[in-house]
Design an enzyme around this catalytic site. Structure first.
Site, PDB file in Angstrom:
ATOM      1  N   ARG A  25       0.839  -1.200   0.000  1.00  0.00           N
ATOM      2  CA  ARG A  25       0.000   0.000   0.000  1.00  0.00           C
ATOM      3  C   ARG A  25       0.884   1.263   0.000  1.00  0.00           C
ATOM      4  NH1 ARG A  25      -5.868   0.389  -0.307  1.00  0.00           N
ATOM      5  NH2 ARG A  25      -6.194   2.545   0.232  1.00  0.00           N
ATOM      6  N   ILE A  32      -8.275   5.586   0.388  1.00  0.00           N
ATOM      7  CA  ILE A  32      -7.657   6.433   1.406  1.00  0.00           C
ATOM      8  C   ILE A  32      -6.182   6.563   1.039  1.00  0.00           C
ATOM      9  CG2 ILE A  32      -7.163   6.674   3.864  1.00  0.00           C
ATOM     10  CD1 ILE A  32     -10.134   6.558   3.371  1.00  0.00           C
ATOM     11  N   ASN A  91     -11.542  16.821  -0.772  1.00  0.00           N
ATOM     12  CA  ASN A  91     -12.404  15.659  -1.028  1.00  0.00           C
ATOM     13  C   ASN A  91     -13.866  16.094  -0.964  1.00  0.00           C
ATOM     14  OD1 ASN A  91     -13.145  12.829  -1.257  1.00  0.00           O
ATOM     15  ND2 ASN A  91     -13.696  12.923   0.904  1.00  0.00           N
ATOM     16  N   THR A  92     -14.706  15.395  -1.730  1.00  0.00           N
ATOM     17  CA  THR A  92     -16.146  15.612  -1.573  1.00  0.00           C
ATOM     18  C   THR A  92     -16.773  14.314  -1.087  1.00  0.00           C
ATOM     19  OG1 THR A  92     -18.198  16.294  -2.631  1.00  0.00           O
ATOM     20  CG2 THR A  92     -16.571  15.228  -4.057  1.00  0.00           C
ATOM     21  N   HIS A  93     -17.666  14.450  -0.089  1.00  0.00           N
ATOM     22  CA  HIS A  93     -18.234  13.283   0.589  1.00  0.00           C
ATOM     23  C   HIS A  93     -19.761  13.417   0.625  1.00  0.00           C
ATOM     24  CE1 HIS A  93     -18.438   9.912   3.331  1.00  0.00           C
ATOM     25  NE2 HIS A  93     -19.274  10.616   4.064  1.00  0.00           N
ATOM     26  N   ASP A 109      -7.198  15.118   5.727  1.00  0.00           N
ATOM     27  CA  ASP A 109      -6.093  14.929   6.674  1.00  0.00           C
ATOM     28  C   ASP A 109      -5.859  13.430   6.830  1.00  0.00           C
ATOM     29  OD1 ASP A 109      -8.082  14.010   8.344  1.00  0.00           O
ATOM     30  OD2 ASP A 109      -7.926  15.653   9.791  1.00  0.00           O
ATOM     31  N   GLY A 130      -7.090  11.266   8.828  1.00  0.00           N
ATOM     32  CA  GLY A 130      -8.217  10.445   9.267  1.00  0.00           C
ATOM     33  C   GLY A 130      -9.120  10.116   8.084  1.00  0.00           C
ATOM     34  N   ASP A 164     -12.217  11.071   6.359  1.00  0.00           N
ATOM     35  CA  ASP A 164     -13.213  12.143   6.213  1.00  0.00           C
ATOM     36  C   ASP A 164     -13.272  13.053   7.443  1.00  0.00           C
ATOM     37  OD1 ASP A 164     -13.922  11.144   3.667  1.00  0.00           O
ATOM     38  OD2 ASP A 164     -15.322   9.727   4.561  1.00  0.00           O
TER      39      ASP A 164
HETATM   40  C1  GAR Z   1     -19.926  11.352  -4.957  1.00  0.00           C
HETATM   41  O1  GAR Z   1     -21.221  11.398  -4.387  1.00  0.00           O
HETATM   42  C2  GAR Z   1     -18.877  11.427  -3.863  1.00  0.00           C
HETATM   43  O2  GAR Z   1     -19.253  12.210  -2.771  1.00  0.00           O
HETATM   44  C3  GAR Z   1     -18.761   9.992  -3.479  1.00  0.00           C
HETATM   45  O3  GAR Z   1     -18.788   9.301  -4.681  1.00  0.00           O
HETATM   46  C4  GAR Z   1     -19.634  10.000  -5.587  1.00  0.00           C
HETATM   47  C5  GAR Z   1     -18.921  10.125  -6.907  1.00  0.00           C
HETATM   48  O4  GAR Z   1     -19.778  10.496  -7.925  1.00  0.00           O
HETATM   49  N1  GAR Z   1     -17.579   9.764  -2.720  1.00  0.00           N
HETATM   50  C6  GAR Z   1     -17.526   8.992  -1.645  1.00  0.00           C
HETATM   51  O5  GAR Z   1     -18.465   8.321  -1.250  1.00  0.00           O
HETATM   52  C7  GAR Z   1     -16.180   8.970  -0.963  1.00  0.00           C
HETATM   53  N2  GAR Z   1     -16.304   8.391   0.350  1.00  0.00           N
HETATM   54  P1  GAR Z   1     -19.215  10.861  -9.371  1.00  0.00           P
HETATM   55  O6  GAR Z   1     -18.214   9.756  -9.746  1.00  0.00           O
HETATM   56  O7  GAR Z   1     -20.415  10.847 -10.262  1.00  0.00           O
HETATM   57  O8  GAR Z   1     -18.575  12.197  -9.276  1.00  0.00           O
END
Ligand code: GAR
Length: 218
Positions: free
Chosen positions: A76, A103, A118-120, A152, A154, A156
């Site tokens: 990894r 991660i 990141n977007t969550h 960071d 962790g 999320d």
């Molecule tokens: C998004 O909703 C993003 O937040 C999520 O994957 C999707 C990607 O959509 N990410 C996670 O769950 C990370 N933990 P996309 O490929 O259509 O942009």
């Protein structure tokens, strides 16, 4: 920590994806043919797997792509160093994880900490991890949403840049995870575009857990 942004040239952004790449597409569409106006341009797209729509979107946009698969590396740590190297090759000011389902490790964070976004699909700190939508539904929350945050070490847990809210209705059954996720993604795409644009145009400071947009150098 004060960011080096903004500068005269549009910020260089590398986007990492693992799936359909609709958040990547939203960024591409918002930047369009005016990276100066938006304040940023995408210089490359990386992935942890082949054959995904996200990479096809990048190729259609004429962007360089790279794939860094965990299974092609002895450990990894080696994968993490290879991902960091492949990303660094494009000299990004910002790196955006847009549905990148891995991660990253120490090496990646050492190079890109403080400029890795990141977007969550949940309202952090609730429901971190790979199943944010499912976990929120199972918990029975009445509102959920999405969070754009710095990464960071962790899962999320990094400082929050922006959040968007989506109501959960009686129609949202546990089987309806995909439909709720689609509603979240409609909000998420706008939130991510706005957040990346503002980070790039206005600059930012990270103070502890607080992200301040603009005011660089104050
Ligand atoms: C998004 O909703 C993003 O937040 C999520 O994957 C999707 C990607 O959509 N990410 C996670 O769950 C990370 N933990 P996309 O490929 O259509 O942009």
């Amino acid at each position: 920590m004060a960011s080096p942004l903004p500068s005269a040239a549009p910020a260089r952004v590398v986007v990492l994806v693992s799936g359909s790449g609709t958040n990547l597409q939203a960024l591409l569409d918002a930047i369009g043919d005016d990276p100066e106006g938006f304040g940023a341009r995408i210089v490359a797209v990386g992935a942890d797997r082949d054959g995904i729509a996200g990479l096809e979107r990048a190729e259609r946009a004429g962007l360089p792509t790279f794939v860094c698969r965990v299974k092609d590396h002895a450990s990894r740590e080696e994968w993490d160093a290879a991902l960091a190297g492949a990303t660094e090759a494009h000299r990004p000011d910002l790196v955006v994880s847009a549905g990148f389902m891995k991660i990253v490790g120490k090496e990646f964070l050492a190079r890109f900490g403080g400029r890795f976004v990141n977007t969550h699909p949940a309202l952090l700190p609730s429901f971190p991890g790979a199943h944010g939508v499912r976990d929120a539904l199972a918990y029975g929350v009445k509102v959920t949403g999405c969070t754009v945050h710095f990464v960071d070490d962790g899962v999320d847990t990094g400082p929050i840049i922006a959040q968007g809210v989506v109501e959960v209705t009686e129609e949202d059954t546990p089987e309806g995870e995909a439909a709720l996720h689609e509603r979240i993604k409609e909000v998420e795409r706008k939130l991510l575009v706005e957040a990346v644009g503002r980070l790039a145009r206005d600059g930012y400071r990270i103070e502890g857990r607080k992200v301040h947009l603009g005011h660089v150098g104050e």
